[in-house]
Design a protein around this motif. Structure first.
Motif, PDB file in Angstrom:
ATOM      1  N   ALA A   1       0.836  -1.205   0.000  1.00 35.43           N
ATOM      2  CA  ALA A   1       0.000   0.000   0.000  1.00 35.43           C
ATOM      3  C   ALA A   1       0.871   1.257   0.000  1.00 35.43           C
ATOM      4  CB  ALA A   1      -0.924  -0.016   1.211  1.00 35.43           C
ATOM      5  N   LYS A   2       1.944   1.263   0.786  1.00 35.17           N
ATOM      6  CA  LYS A   2       2.863   2.414   0.799  1.00 35.17           C
ATOM      7  C   LYS A   2       3.521   2.604  -0.567  1.00 35.17           C
ATOM      8  CE  LYS A   2       4.217   2.480   5.656  1.00 35.17           C
ATOM      9  NZ  LYS A   2       5.328   2.303   6.592  1.00 35.17           N
ATOM     10  N   ALA A   3       3.921   1.503  -1.203  1.00 37.88           N
ATOM     11  CA  ALA A   3       4.563   1.587  -2.512  1.00 37.88           C
ATOM     12  C   ALA A   3       3.591   2.126  -3.545  1.00 37.88           C
ATOM     13  CB  ALA A   3       5.092   0.222  -2.930  1.00 37.88           C
ATOM     14  N   VAL A   4       2.336   1.695  -3.491  1.00 36.26           N
ATOM     15  CA  VAL A   4       1.335   2.169  -4.449  1.00 36.26           C
ATOM     16  C   VAL A   4       1.082   3.656  -4.258  1.00 36.26           C
ATOM     17  CG1 VAL A   4      -1.122   2.001  -5.062  1.00 36.26           C
ATOM     18  CG2 VAL A   4       0.250  -0.064  -4.822  1.00 36.26           C
ATOM     19  N   THR A   5       0.999   4.104  -2.994  1.00 36.55           N
ATOM     20  CA  THR A   5       0.764   5.538  -2.763  1.00 36.55           C
ATOM     21  C   THR A   5       1.970   6.367  -3.186  1.00 36.55           C
ATOM     22  OG1 THR A   5       1.516   5.333  -0.472  1.00 36.55           O
ATOM     23  CG2 THR A   5      -0.854   5.198  -0.871  1.00 36.55           C
ATOM     24  N   ARG A   6       3.148   5.846  -3.012  1.00 31.56           N
ATOM     25  CA  ARG A   6       4.344   6.611  -3.373  1.00 31.56           C
ATOM     26  C   ARG A   6       4.601   6.599  -4.872  1.00 31.56           C
ATOM     27  NH1 ARG A   6       9.813   5.797  -0.174  1.00 31.56           N
ATOM     28  NH2 ARG A   6       8.610   6.965   1.336  1.00 31.56           N
ATOM     29  N   PHE A   7       4.493   5.432  -5.529  1.00 31.12           N
ATOM     30  CA  PHE A   7       4.881   5.302  -6.936  1.00 31.12           C
ATOM     31  C   PHE A   7       3.693   5.135  -7.879  1.00 31.12           C
ATOM     32  CE2 PHE A   7       8.424   3.502  -4.447  1.00 31.12           C
ATOM     33  CZ  PHE A   7       9.377   4.469  -4.744  1.00 31.12           C
TER      34      PHE A   7
END
Length: 124
Positions: A23-29
């Protein structure tokens, strides 16, 4: 049974942590499509010069399936014939020396015994 429950709990915790990281990766990238991923890899592969010979050598060094044939371990117990001969000689001579010393002690014991008998006969 308790070990299985612990393993399942650890697995659930790891899955939850993975979900948070995704989820963090999707929000960041942002979300990646399979096509975008393939294009990105193609761009990366095109930018980096690759030495194919070196890559093959490194892969062969790391790949466990391409193991080298063993030549066997050295036979460290095999001794040089000179060493074997020397050890046999030492063993034989040490046995002779022990035998000579044993005979010498036996002679000394017999002499002492004979002296004691002679001394006892003189005392009477």
């Amino acid at each position: 049974l308790a070990g299985d429950m612990e393993a399942e709990a650890e697995l659930a915790a790891a899955e939850a942590q993975l979900g948070q990281l995704v989820a963090k990766a999707v929000t960041r990238f942002g979300e990646l499509d399979a096509e975008d991923d393939a294009e990105g890899r193609a761009e990366l592969a095109g930018d980096v010069p690759v030495d194919e010979d070196e890559a093959d050598r490194l892969e062969a060094a790391v790949d466990p399936s391409s193991h080298r044939e063993s030549r066997g371990s050295k036979n460290t117990s095999a001794l040089n014939p000179k060493v074997v001969s020397k050890e046999k000689w030492e063993k034989a001579h040490s046995k002779e020396a022990r035998d000579r010393e044993h005979e010498s002690k036996a002679r000394d014991t017999k002499r002492a015994e004979a002296r004691d008998i002679k001394q006892g006969a003189a005392d009477v």
